[in-house]
Motif scaffolding. Structure first.
Motif, mmCIF file in Angstrom:
data_model
loop_
_atom_site.group_PDB
_atom_site.id
_atom_site.type_symbol
_atom_site.label_atom_id
_atom_site.label_comp_id
_atom_site.label_asym_id
_atom_site.label_seq_id
_atom_site.Cartn_x
_atom_site.Cartn_y
_atom_site.Cartn_z
ATOM 1 N N MET A 1 0.844 -1.214 0.000
ATOM 2 C CA MET A 1 0.000 0.000 0.000
ATOM 3 C C MET A 1 0.878 1.263 0.000
ATOM 4 N N VAL A 2 0.475 2.231 -0.803
ATOM 5 C CA VAL A 2 1.233 3.479 -0.920
ATOM 6 C C VAL A 2 0.813 4.419 0.212
ATOM 7 N N SER A 3 1.811 5.064 0.863
ATOM 8 C CA SER A 3 1.448 5.975 1.963
ATOM 9 C C SER A 3 0.816 7.244 1.384
ATOM 10 N N ILE A 4 0.105 7.949 2.228
ATOM 11 C CA ILE A 4 -0.570 9.173 1.788
ATOM 12 C C ILE A 4 0.449 10.205 1.285
ATOM 13 N N GLU A 5 1.638 10.229 1.919
ATOM 14 C CA GLU A 5 2.668 11.211 1.514
ATOM 15 C C GLU A 5 3.138 10.918 0.079
ATOM 16 N N VAL A 6 3.425 9.636 -0.181
ATOM 17 C CA VAL A 6 3.884 9.258 -1.524
ATOM 18 C C VAL A 6 2.766 9.514 -2.544
ATOM 19 N N PHE A 7 1.554 9.146 -2.152
ATOM 20 C CA PHE A 7 0.401 9.342 -3.035
ATOM 21 C C PHE A 7 0.257 10.820 -3.417
ATOM 22 N N GLN A 8 0.416 11.685 -2.414
ATOM 23 C CA GLN A 8 0.288 13.126 -2.683
ATOM 24 C C GLN A 8 1.399 13.618 -3.603
ATOM 25 N N LYS A 9 2.618 13.109 -3.371
ATOM 26 C CA LYS A 9 3.743 13.535 -4.230
ATOM 27 C C LYS A 9 3.486 13.144 -5.691
ATOM 28 N N ILE A 10 2.994 11.906 -5.886
ATOM 29 C CA ILE A 10 2.710 11.453 -7.262
ATOM 30 C C ILE A 10 1.631 12.354 -7.884
ATOM 31 N N THR A 11 0.617 12.668 -7.077
ATOM 32 C CA THR A 11 -0.485 13.474 -7.628
ATOM 33 C C THR A 11 -0.010 14.888 -7.970
ATOM 34 N N TYR A 12 0.830 15.478 -7.109
ATOM 35 C CA TYR A 12 1.361 16.816 -7.420
ATOM 36 C C TYR A 12 2.209 16.772 -8.694
ATOM 37 N N ALA A 13 3.011 15.713 -8.827
ATOM 38 C CA ALA A 13 3.844 15.582 -10.037
ATOM 39 C C ALA A 13 2.957 15.494 -11.277
ATOM 40 N N TRP A 14 1.854 14.774 -11.143
ATOM 41 C CA TRP A 14 0.899 14.612 -12.256
ATOM 42 C C TRP A 14 0.264 15.963 -12.617
ATOM 43 N N ILE A 15 -0.031 16.758 -11.594
ATOM 44 C CA ILE A 15 -0.600 18.100 -11.848
ATOM 45 C C ILE A 15 0.440 18.983 -12.551
ATOM 46 N N ILE A 16 1.682 18.897 -12.102
ATOM 47 C CA ILE A 16 2.742 19.724 -12.720
ATOM 48 C C ILE A 16 2.896 19.345 -14.200
ATOM 49 N N LEU A 17 2.803 18.032 -14.478
ATOM 50 C CA LEU A 17 2.909 17.600 -15.882
ATOM 51 C C LEU A 17 1.773 18.213 -16.723
ATOM 52 N N ALA A 18 0.571 18.259 -16.155
ATOM 53 C CA ALA A 18 -0.563 18.874 -16.882
ATOM 54 C C ALA A 18 -0.260 20.336 -17.189
ATOM 55 N N LEU A 19 0.330 21.039 -16.217
ATOM 56 C CA LEU A 19 0.618 22.464 -16.406
ATOM 57 C C LEU A 19 1.719 22.681 -17.451
ATOM 58 N N ILE A 20 2.599 21.674 -17.598
ATOM 59 C CA ILE A 20 3.649 21.770 -18.631
ATOM 60 C C ILE A 20 3.041 21.494 -20.024
ATOM 61 N N ILE A 21 2.167 20.464 -20.058
ATOM 62 C CA ILE A 21 1.580 20.048 -21.345
ATOM 63 C C ILE A 21 0.591 21.106 -21.885
ATOM 64 N N PHE A 22 -0.091 21.782 -20.962
ATOM 65 C CA PHE A 22 -1.164 22.722 -21.337
ATOM 66 C C PHE A 22 -0.729 23.723 -22.416
ATOM 67 N N PRO A 23 0.347 24.515 -22.214
ATOM 68 C CA PRO A 23 0.716 25.467 -23.280
ATOM 69 C C PRO A 23 1.171 24.783 -24.560
ATOM 70 N N ILE A 24 1.742 23.555 -24.417
ATOM 71 C CA ILE A 24 2.219 22.838 -25.609
ATOM 72 C C ILE A 24 1.035 22.476 -26.519
ATOM 73 N N LEU A 25 -0.112 22.152 -25.877
ATOM 74 C CA LEU A 25 -1.267 21.709 -26.668
ATOM 75 C C LEU A 25 -1.900 22.836 -27.491
ATOM 76 N N PHE A 26 -1.521 24.092 -27.210
ATOM 77 C CA PHE A 26 -1.986 25.174 -28.082
ATOM 78 C C PHE A 26 -1.221 25.151 -29.404
ATOM 79 N N LYS A 27 -0.015 24.577 -29.361
ATOM 80 C CA LYS A 27 0.820 24.525 -30.579
ATOM 81 C C LYS A 27 0.679 23.166 -31.274
ATOM 82 N N VAL A 28 0.722 22.085 -30.469
ATOM 83 C CA VAL A 28 0.629 20.733 -31.036
ATOM 84 C C VAL A 28 -0.800 20.235 -30.847
ATOM 85 N N ASN A 29 -1.492 20.062 -31.970
ATOM 86 C CA ASN A 29 -2.902 19.708 -31.916
ATOM 87 C C ASN A 29 -3.069 18.193 -32.042
#
Ligand code: NDP
Length: 252
Positions: free
Chosen positions: A1-29
């Motif tokens: 079982m994954v601890s809540i701390e690790v789970f939160q870190k993974i989720t924050y990393a996933w959110i950061i990836l979305a924020l990186i991809i977001f501006p790229i998707l205006f250029k790459v359709n």
């Protein structure tokens, strides 16, 4: 079982990836549907592509929800039911209704879609199955009431708008037409607005980090795509209504 701390870190990393991809998707359709491009390599039947791409959302979510040892209350079952409602449509009903007109979905899109769905359904399934606890009085919490209202409204809007678009090709028609009814009078992509409302509502009603990450990813995917669709309509139809916006009436 994954601890809540690790789970939160993974989720924050996933959110950061979305924020990186977001501006790229205006250029790459992403090249599916009207934006299909052969440059993105081989593809398979659109219908099968949708099913393959979306299937992990159901399998993983149900598996994690069912096997987790977090207490399952009426509230968590409501979240479970709403997830199923959306994805049973997206996996088994929507692909059967679309008129594919021989279109193919690139394998690159299918694999990236599988990864996206793997992450979202794992995070949300794990949260609700293993970590979250929602006592029955959460039903009276303003966040639950507001969130579920936005979700239901978004679901209806998404369904009605997808249905309207699909019906534009009724009677064996092919190609694209200018949508004229309902919210289409104001925006080019009410189906995307409905989808964004659904997952924003889900984030509010679950008041959870994974719910938030899914809402952010949905905006990151669909806002740029709505802008691409909108520009495409103007380029393709010279008489496309000038005052129509892309995603938010009178605003954007
Ligand atoms: P589109 O609006 O591009 O297309 C929906 C369907 O309607 C397709 O079959 C399309 O055909 C057809 N269509 C669209 N516009 C017209 C038109 N003007 N005339 C005739 N037919 C038309 O949506 P997507 O395919 O991008 O997405 C489908 C669903 O998946 C939506 O509900 C969306 O919200 C959801 N989605 C959710 C995402 C998320 O991140 N949560 C990401 C992507 C999609 P064709 O395919 O030939 O263009």
């Amino acid at each position: 079982m994954v601890s809540i701390e690790v789970f939160q870190k993974i989720t924050y990393a996933w959110i950061i990836l979305a924020l990186i991809i977001f501006p790229i998707l205006f250029k790459v359709n992403p090249p599916y549907g009207r934006h299909r491009s052969k440059k993105w390599g081989p593809g398979i039947n659109n219908r099968i592509g949708w099913i393959l791409m979306e299937l992990p959302t159901l399998v993983l979510f149900v598996l994690l929800f069912m096997t987790g040892d977090a207490p399952k209350t009426l509230v968590t079952w409501i979240f479970f039911f709403l997830w199923l409602l959306h994805y049973i449509n997206r996996i088994f009903i929507f692909p059967m209704r679309i008129h594919t007109t021989g279109k193919k979905m690139p394998l690159a899109i299918i694999f990236s879609g599988i990864f996206f769905n793997f992450m979202n359904s794992s995070l949300n399934g794990y949260w609700l199955g293993y970590l979250g606890y929602y006592p029955v009085d959460w039903l009276l919490d303003p966040r639950f009431i507001l969130g579920i209202s936005v979700f239901v409204f978004g679901f209806i809007l998404n369904q009605k708008s997808d249905t309207y678009l699909i019906n534009l090709r009724k009677g064996g028609k092919t190609g694209y037409f200018v949508p004229q009814k309902g919210l289409f009078k104001y925006i080019s992509c009410p189906n995307y607005l409905g989808e964004i409302m659904e997952w924003t509502g889900f984030a509010v009603m679950t008041w959870s980090l994974p719910g938030l990450s899914f809402a952010i990813w949905t905006v990151a995917n669909l806002l740029p795509r709505a802008i691409h669709h909108h520009k495409w309509y103007f380029k393709t139809f010279p008489d496309y209504p000038k005052n129509r916006k892309a995603l938010i009436p009178w605003v954007l």
